[in-house]
Write a protein that holds these residues in place. Sequence first.
Motif, PDB file in Angstrom:
ATOM      1  N   UNK A 252       0.839  -1.206   0.000  1.00 56.22           N
ATOM      2  CA  UNK A 252       0.000   0.000   0.000  1.00 56.22           C
ATOM      3  C   UNK A 252       0.875   1.257   0.000  1.00 56.22           C
ATOM      4  N   UNK A 253       0.330   2.310  -0.576  1.00 56.43           N
ATOM      5  CA  UNK A 253       1.054   3.591  -0.602  1.00 56.43           C
ATOM      6  C   UNK A 253       1.005   4.283   0.753  1.00 56.43           C
ATOM      7  N   UNK A 254      -0.133   4.127   1.432  1.00 56.33           N
ATOM      8  CA  UNK A 254      -0.333   4.765   2.732  1.00 56.33           C
ATOM      9  C   UNK A 254      -0.972   3.762   3.680  1.00 56.33           C
ATOM     10  N   UNK A 255      -0.473   3.704   4.914  1.00 58.80           N
ATOM     11  CA  UNK A 255      -1.100   2.923   5.977  1.00 58.80           C
ATOM     12  C   UNK A 255      -1.356   3.849   7.157  1.00 58.80           C
ATOM     13  N   UNK A 256      -2.593   3.835   7.655  1.00 56.96           N
ATOM     14  CA  UNK A 256      -2.958   4.680   8.796  1.00 56.96           C
ATOM     15  C   UNK A 256      -3.487   3.777   9.899  1.00 56.96           C
ATOM     16  N   UNK A 257      -2.784   3.730  11.023  1.00 62.56           N
ATOM     17  CA  UNK A 257      -3.266   2.918  12.139  1.00 62.56           C
ATOM     18  C   UNK A 257      -4.102   3.760  13.085  1.00 62.56           C
ATOM     19  N   UNK A 258      -5.347   3.341  13.266  1.00 63.40           N
ATOM     20  CA  UNK A 258      -6.268   4.043  14.157  1.00 63.40           C
ATOM     21  C   UNK A 258      -6.629   3.191  15.370  1.00 63.40           C
ATOM     22  N   UNK A 259      -5.932   2.073  15.554  1.00 65.80           N
ATOM     23  CA  UNK A 259      -6.279   1.136  16.625  1.00 65.80           C
ATOM     24  C   UNK A 259      -5.432   1.311  17.876  1.00 65.80           C
ATOM     25  N   UNK A 260      -4.189   1.671  17.713  1.00 64.79           N
ATOM     26  CA  UNK A 260      -3.266   1.714  18.838  1.00 64.79           C
ATOM     27  C   UNK A 260      -2.698   0.359  19.209  1.00 64.79           C
ATOM     28  N   UNK A 261      -3.059  -0.685  18.469  1.00 62.21           N
ATOM     29  CA  UNK A 261      -2.580  -2.044  18.753  1.00 62.21           C
ATOM     30  C   UNK A 261      -1.225  -2.267  18.090  1.00 62.21           C
ATOM     31  N   UNK A 262      -0.296  -2.897  18.809  1.00 59.12           N
ATOM     32  CA  UNK A 262       1.045  -3.131  18.270  1.00 59.12           C
ATOM     33  C   UNK A 262       0.990  -3.960  16.993  1.00 59.12           C
ATOM     34  N   UNK A 263       0.151  -5.000  16.976  1.00 57.87           N
ATOM     35  CA  UNK A 263       0.069  -5.867  15.802  1.00 57.87           C
ATOM     36  C   UNK A 263      -0.433  -5.107  14.583  1.00 57.87           C
ATOM     37  N   UNK A 264      -1.382  -4.193  14.796  1.00 56.41           N
ATOM     38  CA  UNK A 264      -1.922  -3.412  13.682  1.00 56.41           C
ATOM     39  C   UNK A 264      -0.892  -2.412  13.168  1.00 56.41           C
ATOM     40  N   UNK A 265      -0.156  -1.806  14.075  1.00 60.85           N
ATOM     41  CA  UNK A 265       0.902  -0.889  13.643  1.00 60.85           C
ATOM     42  C   UNK A 265       1.946  -1.619  12.805  1.00 60.85           C
ATOM     43  N   UNK A 266       2.294  -2.809  13.251  1.00 55.36           N
ATOM     44  CA  UNK A 266       3.288  -3.587  12.521  1.00 55.36           C
ATOM     45  C   UNK A 266       2.752  -4.021  11.162  1.00 55.36           C
ATOM     46  N   UNK A 267       1.464  -4.363  11.109  1.00 53.41           N
ATOM     47  CA  UNK A 267       0.855  -4.709   9.827  1.00 53.41           C
ATOM     48  C   UNK A 267       0.976  -3.553   8.845  1.00 53.41           C
ATOM     49  N   UNK A 268       0.691  -2.334   9.298  1.00 54.32           N
ATOM     50  CA  UNK A 268       0.805  -1.172   8.427  1.00 54.32           C
ATOM     51  C   UNK A 268       2.213  -0.958   7.927  1.00 54.32           C
ATOM     52  N   UNK A 269       3.193  -1.101   8.812  1.00 59.32           N
ATOM     53  CA  UNK A 269       4.592  -0.918   8.419  1.00 59.32           C
ATOM     54  C   UNK A 269       5.022  -1.966   7.394  1.00 59.32           C
TER      55      UNK A 269
END
Length: 371
Positions: A252-269
Amino acid sequence: MAESVAIPSTMKGVYLPGDRRCEIRATAIPQPGPDQVLVQTRASALCGSDLRSIYRPKVHKTGAEGYLGVIAGHEPCGVIVKRGEGVLDAWKEGTRVVVYHIQGCGSCHQCRMGLYISCEAPERKAYGWQRNGGHGEYILVDVQSLVRLPEPLTYLDGSIIACGLGTAYAACSRAQVSGRDRVLITGLGPVGLGAALLAQRMGAKVLGIEFDSERVAFARKIGIESFECVKGQSDEDGDVKAAVAWSDGQGVDVAIDCSGAASARLTGLKAARSWGRVVFVGEGGGVAFDVSNVVIHKSLSVYGSWVCSIGQMEELVERLVWWDLHPEITVTHTFSIDEAERAYEIFDSGKTGKCAILYQAEKQKYRVEPL
């Protein structure tokens, strides 16, 4: 034409003493001083930060997120019913307004840029945290905090703009989302829903990922392509693979994490393509990763985004009218002030869209019909 409103002497207000308690008390209606107005509240939305920092804790924090036992609610919208000395006709009685939820000192560099959220002066106060907020039938507001609410936006729209959607808009703006982008949103609570809808209006192709199946179903109902994230450890990168596949194998060109969860942040990265942009919006917690492989070697730009400036909020209001977008479609539950305790209990379940308290017989006008 200005609305004529009879102002009583007392009102109801909602207080959050902590430990998941909610109290409704009678209090005197304040009088506006110089450069202040009295706003009759018409809608006051609930925010995840109210849960995290005020409603749930047994002991409240100090500082910017310190709660001083005031009337809660920092997403108010309503109509001006009385002006104090020195308030210009631009803010006359009958003017529909959104209340930007931070009152800054007005003199520091951050305040001069409209970034009241970043003011560090002792005079800084947040509505619903250090001064009375929107969970009261009336609210005393500094002119500095006012944003006009144009027709055809509703009061419920305005309450969502006041913080949650403004936060989402700041994140999308920070990432410079456009029609060139494929955008991943992790976490489809109220801010994630708002970020997804805004990114769509900015021209992007959008995918949402969320842990809760009910939130996934609601996101789909309002037109957001989304799926339920992988649970368990059978494939810890399953969400990453799905997002990359959705983006034609490119990431993806842009990932925005709105959850605050470590796993979700890592998924975006991990799901971001080389030279992609990643924005962290969801509060709390942390995240651990191999900086070289995940960020440096992919030349990622990683941003933190807190809250929009008041100038961005005015810009957002203008664009919502252009886009014919009513953020109240993200609302799943509305309540009267007498139902505030139930409102917080339901919102605390983590299975809702946006929740709001409505006043003066206001009703939700824009709602997506069930599938």
